[in-house]
Design an enzyme around this catalytic site. Structure first.
Site, mmCIF file in Angstrom:
data_model
loop_
_atom_site.group_PDB
_atom_site.id
_atom_site.type_symbol
_atom_site.label_atom_id
_atom_site.label_comp_id
_atom_site.label_asym_id
_atom_site.label_seq_id
_atom_site.Cartn_x
_atom_site.Cartn_y
_atom_site.Cartn_z
ATOM 1 N N CYS A 198 -3.348 -4.572 4.047
ATOM 2 C CA CYS A 198 -2.234 -5.394 4.548
ATOM 3 C C CYS A 198 -2.127 -6.770 3.904
ATOM 4 C CB CYS A 198 -2.334 -5.561 6.058
ATOM 5 S SG CYS A 198 -2.088 -4.034 6.961
ATOM 6 N N HIS A 247 -1.792 -12.539 10.408
ATOM 7 C CA HIS A 247 -1.441 -11.137 10.193
ATOM 8 C C HIS A 247 -1.216 -10.460 11.547
ATOM 9 C CE1 HIS A 247 -1.112 -7.134 8.838
ATOM 10 N NE2 HIS A 247 -2.235 -6.741 9.407
ATOM 11 N N GLU A 299 0.841 -1.193 0.000
ATOM 12 C CA GLU A 299 0.000 0.000 0.000
ATOM 13 C C GLU A 299 0.878 1.246 0.000
ATOM 14 O OE1 GLU A 299 -1.999 1.130 3.697
ATOM 15 O OE2 GLU A 299 0.014 1.923 3.867
#
Lengths: 349, 132
Positions: free
Chosen positions: A113, A235, A81
């Site tokens: 993400c 994550h 990103e």
């Protein structure tokens, strides 16, 4: 046809800032953040590091372990990103630096993400279809949080790269799934410098719903249970969430610790669970099964089940280990230097 | 004001991105960046060879007043690095306190941003040395 990872590599910048250094500037209580988010410090990119430079170094390390001719790479996907250009691919620079051009399909991916795991999903599928011999997927970010915002304590920098193929595997892909809904928990509008997030809405209805959803899909698809895995990595937006998700999914702390880097690394966004996977591969043994689940706001999770092969022991030492990069050679910076490096200071003409 | 010409930047990609050097077919001397005529034997035929990214600092200086493109990086070390295959290149040393640089210090080359053409222009990438 069996497909999987032929080579892997990670890159973590050397600079770090301690949470207490950030908290002191904004009048926040560092101990509350350290305890609440389980975060102690985060990586900071230098002024000459960006998503492209980190991607190139991580990819070269993956090449060193893969031991393949770079011109056999038929696809390059860079997920981030924080691509340096708004228009102009990062992937072309990475492919050119590796020597993979010109017979190569290339795209930059974006999904908060989880842009890195998106590339892994596509790379594996392209190899499986027989369309390309090898495919490279990179997750890299130099993420920014607004000054003083909770995100500033976690937004970090790092990259992981994986070369996919169908022979000489170090980890075989057993299954991959995607769990996705439209969930506005975090976003950045065009021309805005910093992202916005929906506070507590980023937790249960966003991160946990999708990571746990993807984990459930993977376990149903493979018929496996948490006890069948040597390692699991989720994550890592902070230190707390991945541990909680892992435990809710039925994993023990010992299965989660190898890939749990965020307390000392921060959130590397597209690099987060992929870098965690590299740390696991650094210490996994042949036959070990690994579960990996990414998360990207917006929102979705990609999930993978890997089985480590005998070749891991041959390639591991061909590139720097991830934990070594995390623990050694650190250069601590003050908030002032951090603000300068991250372009937070308004300069004269 | 534009300072980086995209066409010129792109011409240098083979040596800047991939460290491609030229080995003279006649005498074996390696030129970096590649040349049209070998400085050792005036040969005109070359093979492309990649440089080894490991080496050591031969000599260095510390820049305290940099050009406008690098003023945010001062003080920084600029060094002549001798690579493992004997080729010498001039480059910055990144990720190091300039006061800690010493002759003989082992380094390796890493892909970094070298400069950018303001906030709107192209970004030039290449290699810098970092402590090995």
């Amino acid at each position: 046809m069996r497909v999987g990872i032929v080579g892997y590599g990670a890159y973590i910048p050397r600079r770090r800032i301690r949470l207490g250094e950030i908290a002191a500037v904004w009048g926040a209580d560092a101990a509350t953040y350290e305890r609440g988010l389980e975060l102690h410090e985060k990586s900071v990119p230098a002024s000459d590091e960006d998503t492209v430079t980190m991607s190139v170094t991580a990819s070269r390390r993956a090449l060193a372990r893969a031991k393949i001719d770079p011109s056999s790479i038929g696809a390059v996907y860079v997920g981030s990103e924080s691509h340096p250009y708004a228009v102009k691919p990062s992937g072309t620079i990475v492919a050119e630096a590796l020597g993979a051009t010109p017979a190569v399909h290339c795209a930059d991916l974006e999904f908060a993400c989880k842009a890195g795991s998106e590339g892994m999903f596509l790379a594996a599928a392209l190899v499986k279809s027989g369309e390309v011999q090898h495919a490279l997927a990179v997750g890299a970010d130099t993420s920014q949080g607004a000054p003083g915002d909770a995100l500033e304590y976690s937004a970090a920098a790092g990259a992981a790269a994986f070369i996919f193929g169908s022979s000489n595997l170090v980890a075989t892909l057993e299954a991959q799934v995607s769990f996705m809904t439209d969930t506005p928990d975090f976003w950045r509008r065009e021309y805005m410098r910093y992202p916005r997030h929906a506070g507590r809405f980023t937790g249960e209805p966003a991160y946990f719903k999708h990571t746990l959803g993807a984990t459930r899909m993977l376990l149903e698809k493979t018929g496996l249970q948490p006890k069948d895995f040597a390692f699991a990595v989720f994550h890592q937006p902070n230190g707390k969430f991945p541990m909680r998700a892992g435990k809710l999914a039925g994993f023990r702390r010992e299965q989660l610790e190898a890939g749990w880097l965020s307390p000392w690394l921060g959130n590397t966004y597209s690099g987060a669970s992929p870098i965690g996977l590299t740390a696991i591969l650094d210490q996994a043994r042949p036959g070990d099964r690994i579960l990996m689940v990414s998360y990207g706001s917006g929102a979705g999770s990609d999930g993978f089940v890997w089985t480590v092969t005998e070749r891991i022991d041959e390639v591991r030492a061909a590139a720097p280990a991830t934990r070594d990069q995390l623990d050694n050679g650190k250069l601590y910076v003050s908030y002032g230097t951090y603000a300068k490096l991250r372009g937070k200071i308004r300069m004269g003409e | 004001m534009s300072t980086l010409n995209p066409a010129r930047v792109a011409r240098e990609f083979p040596s800047r991105y991939r460290l491609e050097a030229a080995r003279c077919d006649a005498c074996g001397a390696v030129s970096f960046p590649p040349r049209l005529v070998c400085p050792s034997c005036r040969g005109r035929k070359f093979k492309v060879v990649p440089l080894q990214p490991e080496g050591k600092v031969l000599t260095w200086t510390v820049i305290h007043v940099g050009p406008s493109s690098h003023k945010h990086e001062v003080p920084y070390a600029l060094a002549v690095v001798e690579l493992a295959d004997g080729v010498r290149i001039t480059c910055q040393i990144a990720d190091v306190d300039p006061a800690q640089v010493a002759a003989g210090m082992p380094v390796r080359l890493e892909f970094r941003r070298i400069q950018e053409d303001g906030e709107a222009g192209v970004i030039a990438y290449g290699h810098k040395a970092v402590p090995a």
